[in-house]
Design a protein around this motif. Structure first.
Motif, short mmCIF file in Angstrom:
data_model
loop_
_atom_site.label_atom_id
_atom_site.label_comp_id
_atom_site.label_asym_id
_atom_site.label_seq_id
_atom_site.Cartn_x
_atom_site.Cartn_y
_atom_site.Cartn_z
N THR A 1 79.84 -41.02 8.28
CA THR A 1 80.44 -40.14 9.28
C THR A 1 79.52 -40.01 10.49
O THR A 1 78.33 -39.73 10.34
CB THR A 1 80.72 -38.75 8.69
OG1 THR A 1 81.60 -38.88 7.57
CG2 THR A 1 81.35 -37.84 9.73
N HIS B 1 79.03 -37.79 13.77
CA HIS B 1 79.43 -36.49 14.31
C HIS B 1 79.31 -36.52 15.84
O HIS B 1 78.22 -36.70 16.38
CB HIS B 1 78.56 -35.39 13.73
CG HIS B 1 78.57 -35.35 12.23
ND1 HIS B 1 79.64 -34.93 11.50
CD2 HIS B 1 77.61 -35.70 11.33
CE1 HIS B 1 79.36 -35.01 10.20
NE2 HIS B 1 78.13 -35.47 10.08
N SER C 1 82.44 -31.23 18.96
CA SER C 1 83.68 -30.54 18.62
C SER C 1 84.55 -30.42 19.86
O SER C 1 84.09 -30.60 20.99
CB SER C 1 83.38 -29.14 18.04
OG SER C 1 82.69 -28.35 19.00
N PRO D 1 85.84 -30.01 14.56
CA PRO D 1 84.85 -31.09 14.57
C PRO D 1 85.44 -32.41 15.04
O PRO D 1 86.56 -32.76 14.67
CB PRO D 1 84.42 -31.18 13.10
CG PRO D 1 84.83 -29.90 12.48
CD PRO D 1 86.04 -29.44 13.22
N ASP E 1 84.79 -36.05 14.48
CA ASP E 1 84.09 -37.00 13.62
C ASP E 1 84.74 -38.37 13.73
O ASP E 1 85.95 -38.50 13.88
CB ASP E 1 84.14 -36.55 12.16
CG ASP E 1 83.32 -35.30 11.90
OD1 ASP E 1 82.37 -35.05 12.67
OD2 ASP E 1 83.62 -34.58 10.93
N THR F 1 84.51 -42.20 11.62
CA THR F 1 84.04 -42.77 10.36
C THR F 1 83.84 -44.27 10.50
O THR F 1 84.76 -44.99 10.89
CB THR F 1 85.04 -42.50 9.22
OG1 THR F 1 85.35 -41.11 9.19
CG2 THR F 1 84.43 -42.92 7.89
N ARG G 1 88.56 -40.90 15.88
CA ARG G 1 88.73 -39.45 15.70
C ARG G 1 90.21 -39.12 15.45
O ARG G 1 91.11 -39.68 16.07
CB ARG G 1 88.21 -38.69 16.92
CG ARG G 1 88.99 -38.94 18.20
CD ARG G 1 88.37 -38.21 19.37
NE ARG G 1 87.06 -38.78 19.72
CZ ARG G 1 86.23 -38.24 20.62
NH1 ARG G 1 86.56 -37.12 21.25
NH2 ARG G 1 85.08 -38.81 20.88
N ARG G 2 90.44 -38.25 14.47
CA ARG G 2 91.77 -37.75 14.08
C ARG G 2 92.64 -38.82 13.42
O ARG G 2 93.85 -38.65 13.30
CB ARG G 2 92.50 -37.12 15.27
CG ARG G 2 91.77 -35.91 15.85
CD ARG G 2 92.55 -35.24 16.95
NE ARG G 2 91.73 -34.20 17.57
CZ ARG G 2 92.06 -33.58 18.70
NH1 ARG G 2 93.18 -33.89 19.32
NH2 ARG G 2 91.27 -32.65 19.20
N ARG H 1 90.25 -41.51 7.70
CA ARG H 1 89.07 -40.84 7.12
C ARG H 1 88.49 -39.79 8.05
O ARG H 1 87.72 -38.92 7.60
CB ARG H 1 87.98 -41.89 6.81
CG ARG H 1 88.38 -42.96 5.80
CD ARG H 1 87.39 -44.11 5.86
NE ARG H 1 87.66 -45.20 4.93
CZ ARG H 1 88.54 -46.17 5.15
NH1 ARG H 1 89.27 -46.18 6.26
NH2 ARG H 1 88.71 -47.12 4.25
N SER H 2 88.78 -39.89 9.36
CA SER H 2 88.18 -38.98 10.34
C SER H 2 89.04 -37.76 10.63
O SER H 2 88.61 -36.86 11.36
CB SER H 2 87.93 -39.73 11.66
OG SER H 2 87.12 -40.87 11.44
N ARG I 1 90.58 -34.24 10.21
CA ARG I 1 90.12 -33.00 9.58
C ARG I 1 91.28 -31.99 9.48
O ARG I 1 92.22 -32.04 10.29
CB ARG I 1 88.96 -32.38 10.38
CG ARG I 1 87.75 -33.31 10.49
CD ARG I 1 87.11 -33.56 9.14
NE ARG I 1 85.99 -34.50 9.19
CZ ARG I 1 86.04 -35.75 8.74
NH1 ARG I 1 87.16 -36.21 8.21
NH2 ARG I 1 84.99 -36.55 8.81
N GLN J 1 93.91 -30.51 12.37
CA GLN J 1 93.93 -31.34 13.58
C GLN J 1 95.27 -32.06 13.73
O GLN J 1 95.94 -32.36 12.75
CB GLN J 1 92.79 -32.36 13.54
CG GLN J 1 91.41 -31.74 13.63
CD GLN J 1 90.29 -32.77 13.66
OE1 GLN J 1 90.46 -33.91 13.25
NE2 GLN J 1 89.13 -32.35 14.13
#
Length: 330
Positions: A30, A32, A35, A40, A42, A44, A90-91, A94-95, A97, A100
């Protein structure tokens, strides 16, 4: 945000490698990136660890309503002498969250940060001096604009059915786009469309297809398309239409035929039933000075998920071309 701004981002904190959902020989890490208004941010990074390490690496960038599950692509490239990595943006996958909005960002340009972070790990932490990007569909659009804004950062770019233009009527591509720009300002999160489900049904094992993947991350009915996101995509399309100046060699591959992207039909997996092949064929030469465009007979939208023999033809061509432009060291 300026579309895909140039420059080198500040170093970002990254996690450690851990086992990935693809099983033995696969790991994830991951990255980071801070935000935003949904929590967050993130990204991956996934890598294939089976077999010997190589001095060349490929980073795979998935499409919309997608994530890295095509393990056979990694296996084919590893066998051919490449270390294989993939990024879940992102989004996505795996990324994504809790809470989201799946797969949607306010500006497609933020994915430049995702690729910057992933490639920094591949180049600096993993010690790969020679890197190729492999982008599919929306990932092909993102990768193209990233490569244009970052000359000299990669050695080759492969595009698998890149989304370079809206597959719709001329009216929707002109007047409709103007309307989207207005909606993006006054109702940015308004749902303005979605993908037709026939392509997803043809792919997934639960509905008769060949592939088993997580339907929470890649649902058959897709995710809603929202106004600000698609308006950003249309800005990206306009940038491609004006012509790019990608300095590394580029290979663009598509199916040899366009299928119905709205209604189910018998040839959904032997045609591109998401995008219009003719759009890609027309726009590909404008990506840079060294562009090869080829068609794969009987290919699906994601050529890597085509039925045989198109799937093997696609992978063999990618491997052969990459060996030509980034040859293995003897």
């Amino acid at each position: 945000m300026t579309f895909f701004p140039t420059g080198t981002p500040a170093p970002r904190p990254a996690g450690t490698w851990s086992p990935d959902i693809l099983g033995e020989g696969w790991e994830q890490r991951t990255l980071h990136l801070g935000s935003d208004d949904e929590g967050p941010v993130d990204v991956t990074l996934v890598r294939l660890t089976r077999g010997p390490r190589h001095d060349r690496a490929v980073l795979y960038v998935h499409g919309f309503v997608d994530y890295l599950f095509q393990a056979h692509v990694g296996d084919a490239l590893a066998t051919a002498g490449w270390d294989f990595y993939a990024v879940d943006l992102r989004r996505y996958g795996r990324s994504l969250r809790p809470g989201q909005t799946a797969n949607i960002v306010d500006d497609l340009a933020v994915h430049a940060e995702d690729l910057d972070a992933a490639l920094a790990v591949v180049r600096d932490d993993e010690q790969h001096a020679r890197i190729a990007l492999l982008g599919h569909s929306t990932g092909g659009l993102v990768a193209s604009l990233w490569a244009n804004a970052r000359p000299g950062r990669i050695d080759a770019l492969v595009l698998n059915s890149p989304w370079l233009e809206l597959n719709d009527t001329a009216l929707m591509r002109t007047v409709g786009t103007q309307g989207l720009r207005v909606l993006a300002k006054v109702a940015p999160r308004m749902v303005v469309g979605s993908l037709a489900p026939h392509y997803g049904r043809a792919l997934h094992a639960s509905t008769g297809g060949e592939w088993d993947y997580d339907l929470a991350w890649k649902p058959i009915e897709g995710f809603p398309v929202r106004a600000r996101w698609i308006a950003s995509v249309r800005r990206a399309h306009a940038r491609v239409a004006r012509g790019l100046d990608i300095t590394c060699p580029v290979l663009v591959l598509t199916s040899d035929a366009t299928g119905d992207h709205v209604h189910d039909h018998p040839d959904v997996l032997t045609t591109d039933s998401v995008l219009a092949v003719e759009h890609t064929a027309a726009l590909a030469p404008g990506l840079g000075e060294d562009v090869v465009y080829e068609q794969v007979p009987g290919g699906a939208h994601d050529l890597a998920l085509s039925p045989e023999p198109a799937r093997s033809r696609y992978l063999e061509r990618v491997v052969a071309w990459l060996d030509e432009v980034v040859p293995p060291r003897r």
